[in-house]
Design a protein around this motif. Structure first.
Motif, short mmCIF file in Angstrom:
data_model
loop_
_atom_site.label_atom_id
_atom_site.label_comp_id
_atom_site.label_asym_id
_atom_site.label_seq_id
_atom_site.Cartn_x
_atom_site.Cartn_y
_atom_site.Cartn_z
N GLY A 318 -24.73 -112.53 79.84
CA GLY A 318 -23.39 -112.70 79.29
C GLY A 318 -23.01 -111.56 78.37
N ARG A 319 -23.96 -111.07 77.61
CA ARG A 319 -23.69 -109.96 76.68
C ARG A 319 -23.42 -108.66 77.44
N PRO A 342 -23.50 -100.94 66.03
CA PRO A 342 -24.57 -101.20 65.06
C PRO A 342 -25.77 -101.84 65.76
N LYS A 343 -26.82 -101.07 65.97
CA LYS A 343 -27.97 -101.57 66.71
C LYS A 343 -28.80 -102.58 65.93
N GLY A 344 -28.43 -102.78 64.65
CA GLY A 344 -29.13 -103.79 63.85
C GLY A 344 -28.49 -105.16 63.90
N CYS A 366 -26.42 -103.45 73.71
CA CYS A 366 -26.40 -102.04 73.29
C CYS A 366 -26.68 -101.11 74.46
N ASP A 367 -27.65 -101.46 75.30
CA ASP A 367 -27.97 -100.62 76.45
C ASP A 367 -26.80 -100.55 77.43
N ALA A 371 -24.57 -97.24 78.45
CA ALA A 371 -24.54 -96.81 79.85
C ALA A 371 -23.13 -96.75 80.42
N THR A 372 -22.22 -97.57 79.90
CA THR A 372 -20.89 -97.69 80.53
C THR A 372 -19.74 -97.25 79.62
N CYS A 373 -20.02 -96.80 78.42
CA CYS A 373 -18.95 -96.38 77.51
C CYS A 373 -18.13 -95.27 78.16
N PRO A 374 -16.82 -95.40 78.21
CA PRO A 374 -15.99 -94.39 78.90
C PRO A 374 -15.97 -93.06 78.15
N ASP A 375 -15.67 -91.99 78.89
CA ASP A 375 -15.70 -90.65 78.32
C ASP A 375 -14.66 -90.43 77.23
#
Length: 410
Positions: A318-319, A342-344, A366-367, A371-375
């Motif tokens: 789901g995340r 924020p990885k924490g 976070c992964d 991986a999919t964050c747009p340019d």
């Protein structure tokens, strides 16, 4: 106190008695009235200030075209466009100080178009037989709309109907007298959050932004708060947005009625407004607590926040889905965009030792974001929690950099 003019709108062919009573109540309190007819088939028994023909023409159409369409849905949209154009013109000319619309589902449909054309801070009221109904899509509600249930008002006047209309008259006139529409001057920052018990960044950021010469408006991201935020962002009301609680997007993805609509996380980007975004409480989906639970949430941990809201905690899959939804929306942005990750953790309850701590779930989100964050979005992966000072420091660093580059006005 006696110089405020209220635009009273409705179908004067069928509701002239009720509209006349509403008008008389406003006038008895010292207010002035301008009347506007939005009927199609019939004619009002008494003259009105703005005829249905005037309204249709303002929408680049005509009553005859509305009739010839043979489709009541098409006809009401013609009148809705005309009413919106007319109310915007009347307000710009200084002829009205507020507007109130009386109607059932047809009149309410028209009213949503019409009142959305009025600026923030100008009183806008709907007296409706479907007030507060789930029939009303969040994305069509102006940020400061007011609704009053038209109880007992489907046909003709009676004691119950008079009570509703009299209160509505007092509400709209009182609002017009007390209104303080936002004035151009201090630039405004839009921020989203939940309560301080779960998200605390606004405690640090608000005074810091004020010291920089900005006013800060914090929107409660529980559906309608996010809708108001998006509405204003798309209108360009903000110099910059700190959209740090995007939980409503996850609510929408998973079909919750606690939604700001499918355009969540797009308003600022569409208006080219600089936006700094973070996924506050992304791991929760809020649903209406008093309704039967959707089977899609079976097996997920839940928490009853109160009698109105129940929260479900998303699993790793789901995340990931919520992360992809963030990226799809951010890819549409046409202005400066930064995403703080924020990885924490992203809420007070997901810290180590807290009940929603889930290392694997947080890593999955976070992964997927990485991986999919747009340019077009600058991704900043932060070794901190969203409630840490380091998070606020990074947000202010980006804000100050954009100001220096001339991206942010003020």
């Amino acid at each position: 106190m006696t110089d405020k003019t209220i635009l009273v709108t409705g179908t004067y062919d069928t509701k002239s008695v009720e509209l006349g009573f509403l008008t008389s109540c406003i006038q008895q309190q010292g207010g002035h009235v301008l009347t506007m007819d939005v009927s199609v088939l019939g004619d009002p028994p008494e003259p009105v200030d703005i005829s249905k023909h005037d309204v249709a023409a303002a929408g680049s159409s005509s009553i005859q075209q509305a009739i010839d369409s043979g489709d009541e849905n098409h006809a009401i949209q013609i009148m809705g466009r005309g009413a919106a154009a007319m109310v915007a013109k009347l307000y710009a000319q200084g002829r009205i100080d507020a507007a109130i619309v009386l109607g059932g589902s047809m009149g309410t449909d028209l009213a949503l178009d019409m009142l959305a054309a009025m600026p923030l801070g100008v009183p806008k009221y709907i007296v409706s037989t479907i007030a507060f109904s789930p029939l009303l899509p969040p994305e069509r509600l102006p940020a400061d709309i007011q609704m009053i249930l038209w109880a007992g008002g489907l046909y003709g006047l009676n004691a119950v109907c008079r009570a509703s209309l009299a209160q509505a008259a007092g509400a709209v006139l009182g609002a017009a007298r007390a209104a303080r529409p936002p004035q151009k001057g201090t630039p405004l920052i839009g921020m989203t959050s939940l309560g301080k018990s779960v998200l605390r960044y606004m405690v640090t950021l608000k005074p810091e932004l004020e010291r920089r010469g900005y006013e800060v408006a914090v929107f409660h991201a529980t559906g309608m708060g996010g809708r108001a935020f998006e509405n204003l962002a798309q209108e360009g009301a903000f110099a910059c947005v700190f959209d740090f609680c995007t939980q409503e997007l996850g609510n929408h993805v998973f079909g919750s009625m606690v939604s700001a609509g499918g355009t969540r996380l797009t308003g600022a980007g569409k208006a080219r407004v600089p936006q700094i975004v973070a996924p506050g409480c992304y791991d929760l989906v809020d649903v209406i607590g008093w309704q039967e639970t959707d089977p899609r949430f079976d097996g997920l941990e839940s928490h009853a926040h109160n009698r109105l809201i129940t929260s479900f905690v998303l699993d790793a899959d789901g995340r990931r889905k919520v992360a992809r939804a963030h990226c799809e929306q951010l890819a549409k942005a046409q202005g400066p965009t930064a995403f703080l990750l924020p990885k924490g953790g992203c809420g007070a309850w997901d810290r180590p030792g807290e009940p929603l701590h889930d290392t694997a779930g947080l890593k999955a989100f976070c992964d997927e974001m990485a991986a999919t964050c747009p340019d077009n979005a600058d991704l900043h992966q932060l070794d901190c929690h969203i409630n840490d000072e380091a998070f606020c420091d990074k947000a202010l660093e980006i804000f100050d950099s954009w100001r220096a580059q001339g991206h942010i006005r003020g």
